[in-house]
Design a protein around this motif. Structure first.
Motif, PDB file in Angstrom:
ATOM      1  N   UNK A 147       0.655  -1.439   0.182  1.00 39.13           N
ATOM      2  CA  UNK A 147      -0.204   0.103   0.250  1.00 39.13           C
ATOM      3  C   UNK A 147       1.225   1.112   0.070  1.00 39.13           C
ATOM      4  N   UNK A 148       0.450   2.034  -0.778  1.00 40.09           N
ATOM      5  CA  UNK A 148       1.463   3.240  -0.812  1.00 40.09           C
ATOM      6  C   UNK A 148       1.379   4.447  -0.396  1.00 40.09           C
ATOM      7  N   UNK A 149       2.171   4.938   0.611  1.00 39.95           N
ATOM      8  CA  UNK A 149       1.542   5.801   1.594  1.00 39.95           C
ATOM      9  C   UNK A 149       3.163   7.258   1.209  1.00 39.95           C
ATOM     10  N   UNK A 150       1.791   8.091   1.045  1.00 42.27           N
ATOM     11  CA  UNK A 150       3.062   9.473   0.570  1.00 42.27           C
ATOM     12  C   UNK A 150       3.167  10.092   2.237  1.00 42.27           C
ATOM     13  N   UNK A 151       2.746   9.561   3.408  1.00 43.96           N
ATOM     14  CA  UNK A 151       3.684  10.210   4.299  1.00 43.96           C
ATOM     15  C   UNK A 151       4.752   9.120   4.751  1.00 43.96           C
ATOM     16  N   UNK A 152       5.212   8.028   3.966  1.00 42.63           N
ATOM     17  CA  UNK A 152       6.544   7.196   4.394  1.00 42.63           C
ATOM     18  C   UNK A 152       7.566   8.435   3.805  1.00 42.63           C
ATOM     19  N   UNK A 153       8.912   9.159   4.260  1.00 41.69           N
ATOM     20  CA  UNK A 153       9.804   9.676   3.960  1.00 41.69           C
ATOM     21  C   UNK A 153      10.372   8.734   2.784  1.00 41.69           C
ATOM     22  N   UNK A 154      10.105   7.441   2.733  1.00 38.19           N
ATOM     23  CA  UNK A 154      11.453   6.711   1.450  1.00 38.19           C
ATOM     24  C   UNK A 154      10.554   7.644   0.476  1.00 38.19           C
ATOM     25  N   UNK A 155       9.147   7.681   0.866  1.00 39.43           N
ATOM     26  CA  UNK A 155       8.165   7.629  -1.075  1.00 39.43           C
ATOM     27  C   UNK A 155       8.298   9.022  -0.893  1.00 39.43           C
ATOM     28  N   UNK A 156       8.584   9.973  -0.283  1.00 38.80           N
ATOM     29  CA  UNK A 156       8.474  11.410  -0.606  1.00 38.80           C
ATOM     30  C   UNK A 156       9.979  11.634  -0.711  1.00 38.80           C
ATOM     31  N   UNK A 157      11.095  11.191  -0.751  1.00 38.92           N
ATOM     32  CA  UNK A 157      11.987  11.560  -0.873  1.00 38.92           C
ATOM     33  C   UNK A 157      12.556  11.226  -2.140  1.00 38.92           C
ATOM     34  N   UNK A 158      12.168   9.793  -2.941  1.00 42.33           N
ATOM     35  CA  UNK A 158      12.371   9.424  -4.332  1.00 42.33           C
ATOM     36  C   UNK A 158      11.444  10.001  -5.100  1.00 42.33           C
ATOM     37  N   UNK A 159      10.245  10.435  -4.996  1.00 41.27           N
ATOM     38  CA  UNK A 159       9.392  11.502  -5.397  1.00 41.27           C
ATOM     39  C   UNK A 159       9.954  13.324  -5.745  1.00 41.27           C
ATOM     40  N   UNK A 160      10.946  13.118  -5.559  1.00 41.44           N
ATOM     41  CA  UNK A 160      11.455  14.749  -5.225  1.00 41.44           C
ATOM     42  C   UNK A 160      11.588  15.564  -6.457  1.00 41.44           C
ATOM     43  N   UNK A 161      11.722  14.853  -7.133  1.00 42.70           N
ATOM     44  CA  UNK A 161      12.577  15.609  -8.111  1.00 42.70           C
ATOM     45  C   UNK A 161      11.742  17.083  -9.292  1.00 42.70           C
ATOM     46  N   UNK A 162      10.509  16.461  -9.361  1.00 44.83           N
ATOM     47  CA  UNK A 162       9.126  17.935  -8.641  1.00 44.83           C
ATOM     48  C   UNK A 162       9.287  18.598  -8.147  1.00 44.83           C
ATOM     49  N   UNK A 163       9.705  18.426  -6.945  1.00 44.72           N
ATOM     50  CA  UNK A 163       9.619  19.988  -6.065  1.00 44.72           C
ATOM     51  C   UNK A 163      11.591  20.503  -6.750  1.00 44.72           C
TER      52      UNK A 163
END
Length: 501
Positions: free
Chosen positions: A32-48
């Motif tokens: 289950x995908x969680x955007x509260x997981x720091x690992x997910x947020x870090x992996x998706x950093x390219x947009x920022x």
């Protein structure tokens, strides 16, 4: 035909109902995908990083396109599917979370898509970052029984690893791009490169095995690149790639102008909708070359519709342009968590009124859904949770409109319902609760919505079927709630006939 959400609460998926059989399609273990997981947020950093230090998407896209042309892809990027004067195709957007809401769409999609010639995924094929290894359970497995080609345009999540996974799957196993020289030190590009997320060198090792799930000859689809056109019968369907930040590069813009010429009717499919949430987002073409909507509105180009993903619900705006109607559609409800519709204000834009506008889920169902989410998250169900009838009534009051679905019994709008509606931003209206408004649209989207996605019906997912004749396109939006009744007979939530002559 089964009841839709506009007919009854049961048609919307509320109440005691038999759950669908979609779980039989799912793998034994689902992450289950969680955007509260720091690992997910870090992996998706390219947009920022792209918004801070400059967006390299246009340059990278040009390199992918050049590589495909060198490999023999047609320079005009047009896929020609024959001259039959009647055909049908599916559109489904923002699919790839790989959990219950995505798989709940599949039974109805397969039933409704019988006899169609191909399908198009409009944005975000794979969450969270477009990893090639995720295509097994989030693309090949759910759609293994769809017996026709699937084309796709990438969304921002597909770009978070440089589009490598997308290009391998949809563009004839395109090899990785050759490394480029490092940027000059102390430049914005250099700062961006220090933090830029890149795919693992081992990514995609099991892709060949996953491809076996959709390996039949009639399922094969090869695209000329991340943007393309399909000529089928009397219609041209054009898919554009809006990258990380919802724009297109000058090279793609020039191609779009060229491929839009001529009298043939056209439908645009884009990763960023042009009308959404009661607002106009015309989509900039980089380099000061106007906007995508300028091209769509040009009468010499003969566009009849523009369909966008990215926003995870359904909306339709019939906009009058120079005496003709262009249907601007949002269709991103194919599997990812639901974006609220109850925050959409009363529609009055481009001569489109509330009476002309359509959305799914209905605003009342959206408010009931989010009130239930907050009730569970805050453990205040008795305070927050509104029934579908209560939410429908308070939405009608706040927007000054007739209830979209008549309640079974007369409903009195209580003070509690008004407070909850205000806290959850119903109708986009400011009131005395505004300072205490809970995050629903933007902040909630990034933080709470994905991690609070429900894993039991109703899910309020949707997909489109378009049937084309020489004279018209019949566009229908079908619902997927996750309940068995809507699996057996997917209800039509909206329908419009678009003339081609």
């Amino acid at each position: 035909m089964s009841d839709s959400s506009r007919d009854t609460a049961e048609g919307a998926g509320w109440g005691a109902a038999e759950r669908g059989e979609y779980k039989k399609l799912m793998p034994a273990k689902v992450e289950k995908l969680s955007w509260l997981d720091p690992r997910t947020l870090w992996a998706a950093r390219n947009g920022v990083l792209a918004s801070w230090f400059g967006d390299p998407t246009g340059h990278t896209r040009s390199r992918w396109v050049a590589q495909r042309e060198a490999a023999g892809a047609p320079p005009d990027k047009v896929i020609r599917r024959g001259d039959a004067d009647r055909f049908s195709f599916m559109v489904i957007g923002d699919t790839g979370e790989g959990d219950d809401p995505q798989y709940a769409v599949v039974p109805g999609f397969l039933k409704t898509s019988q006899g169609t010639d191909f399908a198009v995924i409009a944005s975000d094929v794979i969450y969270p970052v477009g990893t090639a290894d995720d295509y097994d359970t989030k693309f090949f497995r759910p759609y293994q029984d769809y017996r026709a080609p699937i084309y796709a345009i990438p969304g921002n999540h597909d770009w978070y690893e440089g589009l490598g996974g997308f290009m391998r799957v949809f563009c004839d196993d395109a090899p990785p791009l050759a490394p480029e020289p490092p940027p000059r030190p102390l430049t914005r590009a250099w700062a961006r490169s220090l933090l830029w997320h890149r795919p693992r060198t081992t990514d995609g090792q099991h892709l060949d095995q996953a491809r076996e799930l959709r390996s039949a000859p009639d399922q094969r689809a090869v695209q000329p690149g991340p943007y393309w056109a399909v000529d089928a019968g009397p219609l041209r369907i054009i898919g554009i790639d809006t990258g990380l930040l919802g724009t297109i590069d000058a090279e793609q813009g020039a191609w779009l102008r060229e491929v839009s010429k001529g009298p043939r009717p056209k439908i645009l499919v884009t990763g960023s909708p042009l009308y959404v949430d009661g607002e106009h987002h015309p989509c900039t073409i980089e380099g000061g070359h106007g906007t995508v909507d300028d091209i769509v509105r040009d009468p010499d180009h003969h566009y009849v519709a523009a369909i966008g993903g990215d926003i995870h619900n359904y909306q339709r705006y019939p906009v009058q342009v120079d005496g003709r109607t262009i249907q601007y559609v949002v269709s991103g409800g194919g599997g990812a968590f639901m974006h609220a519709t109850h925050t959409i204000p009363r529609v009055d834009i481009a001569n489109v009124t509330e009476e002309d506008f359509r959305c799914y889920p209905l605003r009342g169902d959206s408010l009931a859904f989010y009130s239930g989410l907050y009730g569970r998250r805050l453990r205040l169900r008795r305070l927050f949770a509104l029934s579908g009838d209560e939410a429908t009534a308070v939405i009608a009051e706040r927007l000054g409109i007739r209830p979209t679905r008549a309640p079974g019994e007369p409903v009195r709008v209580t003070r509690r319902a008004r407070v909850v509606a205000g806290l959850l931003g119903a109708g986009g209206r400011p009131d005395r609760t505004s300072r205490l408004r809970l995050p629903v649209r933007k902040i909630y989207t990034h933080l709470f919505s994905p991690s609070s996605a429900t894993y039991s019906p109703p899910f309020f997912k949707c997909f489109l079927r378009l049937d084309v004749t020489p004279d018209a396109v019949r566009l229908r939006c079908f619902a997927a709630t996750g309940n068995r009744a809507q699996e057996i007979d997917p209800p039509v939530e909206d329908e419009v006939t678009i003339p081609l002559t």
